[in-house]
Design a protein around this motif. Sequence first.
Motif, PDB file in Angstrom:
ATOM      1  N   PRO A   1       0.665  -0.869   0.137  1.00 21.87           N
ATOM      2  CA  PRO A   1      -0.003   0.316   0.292  1.00 21.87           C
ATOM      3  C   PRO A   1       0.979   1.279  -0.308  1.00 21.87           C
ATOM      4  CG  PRO A   1      -1.253  -1.560   1.742  1.00 21.87           C
ATOM      5  CD  PRO A   1       1.065  -2.064   1.077  1.00 21.87           C
TER       6      PRO A   1
ATOM      7  N   GLY B   1       0.977   5.530   0.169  1.00 24.31           N
ATOM      8  CA  GLY B   1      -0.432   6.028   1.016  1.00 24.31           C
ATOM      9  C   GLY B   1       0.207   7.749   0.557  1.00 24.31           C
TER      10      GLY B   1
ATOM     11  N   TRP C   1      -8.184  12.071  -0.803  1.00 23.61           N
ATOM     12  CA  TRP C   1      -9.184  11.340  -1.412  1.00 23.61           C
ATOM     13  C   TRP C   1      -9.025  11.288  -2.990  1.00 23.61           C
ATOM     14  CZ3 TRP C   1     -11.626   8.608   2.085  1.00 23.61           C
ATOM     15  CH2 TRP C   1     -12.433   9.242   3.107  1.00 23.61           C
TER      16      TRP C   1
ATOM     17  N   SER D   1      -6.907  10.509  -4.934  1.00 19.73           N
ATOM     18  CA  SER D   1      -5.373   9.945  -5.450  1.00 19.73           C
ATOM     19  C   SER D   1      -5.479   8.347  -5.381  1.00 19.73           C
ATOM     20  CB  SER D   1      -4.797  10.377  -4.567  1.00 19.73           C
ATOM     21  OG  SER D   1      -5.136   9.930  -3.538  1.00 19.73           O
TER      22      SER D   1
ATOM     23  N   GLU E   1      -3.926   4.144  -1.714  1.00 18.31           N
ATOM     24  CA  GLU E   1      -4.230   2.599  -1.283  1.00 18.31           C
ATOM     25  C   GLU E   1      -4.746   3.763   0.311  1.00 18.31           C
ATOM     26  OE1 GLU E   1      -2.772   1.229  -4.151  1.00 18.31           O
ATOM     27  OE2 GLU E   1      -1.559   1.716  -2.854  1.00 18.31           O
ATOM     28  N   TRP E   2      -3.613   4.228   0.411  1.00 16.32           N
ATOM     29  CA  TRP E   2      -4.256   4.782   2.203  1.00 16.32           C
ATOM     30  C   TRP E   2      -3.749   6.253   2.386  1.00 16.32           C
ATOM     31  CZ3 TRP E   2      -0.600   7.678   5.211  1.00 16.32           C
ATOM     32  CH2 TRP E   2       0.424   6.718   5.132  1.00 16.32           C
ATOM     33  N   ILE E   3      -4.607   7.326   3.424  1.00 17.58           N
ATOM     34  CA  ILE E   3      -4.199   8.731   2.722  1.00 17.58           C
ATOM     35  C   ILE E   3      -4.105   8.915   4.808  1.00 17.58           C
ATOM     36  CG2 ILE E   3      -5.544   9.040   1.042  1.00 17.58           C
ATOM     37  CD1 ILE E   3      -8.020  10.177   2.791  1.00 17.58           C
TER      38      ILE E   3
ATOM     39  N   ASN F   1     -15.838   5.985   7.639  1.00 17.21           N
ATOM     40  CA  ASN F   1     -15.215   5.215   6.482  1.00 17.21           C
ATOM     41  C   ASN F   1     -15.902   4.595   5.295  1.00 17.21           C
ATOM     42  OD1 ASN F   1     -13.191   4.560   4.767  1.00 17.21           O
ATOM     43  ND2 ASN F   1     -11.579   4.038   6.422  1.00 17.21           N
TER      44      ASN F   1
ATOM     45  N   THR G   1     -13.845   3.597   1.453  1.00 17.91           N
ATOM     46  CA  THR G   1     -12.994   4.091  -0.638  1.00 17.91           C
ATOM     47  C   THR G   1     -11.245   3.594  -0.103  1.00 17.91           C
ATOM     48  OG1 THR G   1     -14.279   5.042  -1.062  1.00 17.91           O
ATOM     49  CG2 THR G   1     -12.292   6.093  -1.344  1.00 17.91           C
ATOM     50  N   LYS G   2     -10.530   4.492   0.849  1.00 14.24           N
ATOM     51  CA  LYS G   2      -9.395   4.173   1.166  1.00 14.24           C
ATOM     52  C   LYS G   2      -9.102   3.977   2.530  1.00 14.24           C
ATOM     53  CE  LYS G   2      -8.269   7.014  -2.119  1.00 14.24           C
ATOM     54  NZ  LYS G   2      -7.241   6.719  -3.520  1.00 14.24           N
TER      55      LYS G   2
ATOM     56  N   VAL H   1      -7.486   4.959   5.904  1.00 12.26           N
ATOM     57  CA  VAL H   1      -7.106   6.027   6.376  1.00 12.26           C
ATOM     58  C   VAL H   1      -6.363   5.832   8.291  1.00 12.26           C
ATOM     59  CG1 VAL H   1      -8.158   8.036   8.285  1.00 12.26           C
ATOM     60  CG2 VAL H   1      -9.397   7.189   5.762  1.00 12.26           C
TER      61      VAL H   1
END
Length: 395
Positions: A178, A180, A198, A200, A203-205, A228, A231-232, A234
């Motif tokens: 993943p 980010g 969001w 981008s 996979e993680w933000i 959540n 979608t990602k 977090v």
Amino acid sequence: VHFCMTPQPWPRTGPGEAKDGKPEFDLAQFDDGYFQRLRDRVIAAGGRGIYVSVMLFEGFSLHLTEVPDNVEGHPFHARNNINDIAIASIVDYQVLPLDPKIQALQENYIRKVVDTVHDLPNVLYEVANESSGMDADSVDMGDGTVIDTPIGDTTQWQYWVIETVKEYERGRGYDAHPIGMTFLFPVADQRAANDPVWASPAEWISPGFDEDTAVPGESRWLSDPPANDGTKVVLSDNDHYSPFGVDALWAWKSLLRGHNPILYDLGIVAGIDPAEPPPGAPPYAALEPARNAAGDTRTLAERVDLARMEPRGELASTGYALANPGVEYLVLQPDDGTEFTLVVEPGRYAASWHAVTTRTTVDGDPVTVDQSSPVTFRHPFDAPTPAVLHLSTVV
């Protein structure tokens, strides 16, 4: 006074002298000692059950720290390398279009990092930390402070980094890790600060303060985080929305809304329990409830079947619930009230309670539900306290 960190990704071969008095970098080569240390540390963390965010580039230091050292201390500054590479600001380093030579060096570095840790299962990649998100001649910090350095919107460059990592992993047949993208700062419209992360391909933000809150000046990511939607992934890093103050409820609210709380622990800047905090940092004790809660949330997360649960706040009168309906429920009562309701599917459940403030965990009476309906729960603790209920089916 000049400070330097060693080893760096590139060897210091000279013949010239860099700003810190040491030999200039040769950006056409890699210092294998740096990458071996990176690999060794990721392995060591994995041995302790820790994921490592391998940050590929740094944004914060290029535009949010004192000039001129913010750039003149960088290996890509003209004074510091033998390769005729000369960045003057973050614009030359993280805003497309880049000088092709600089972009090629970045791509080579990305590949070297991926080659170094691609086989380690506890790796997360991260593009950069708090890179800028708008075009301006200087940085306005919002409190009257101005940093006299140009900035630009790094969004598209960060997307390029993400796609470069993914493409290289696919091309080499590596297992995907993943990657980010984190909060950009500053941005033109703080209300839309998180839109780029969001949108981008990450996979993680790690989102930041976006002013979408009912309480002026307080981030929703602190007081009432959104659920959540899957979608990602977090990583809710409080550095990006409340760096100087979080409490135990912050960690529990994050978890119950489907996020992964990460504590920006300014309290240990001067070491564990220092006599006095450094200027600008909170006292060590001020963050102790958040430290404990971060550990408590992880402990509970490891006990439940987290992969099968999702935020279902509509099931609980408190608005905070993770659920695999009919199988397992986690509910947070975030205030001092003793009573709340939860819609529970028919079945027989074991119950346990955790007091957020005292960190006391006790077993509750078994719960039998005959039909899907709201069930009233009261925590068993003597004093008013925020509490967490865990229900799991009895086989």
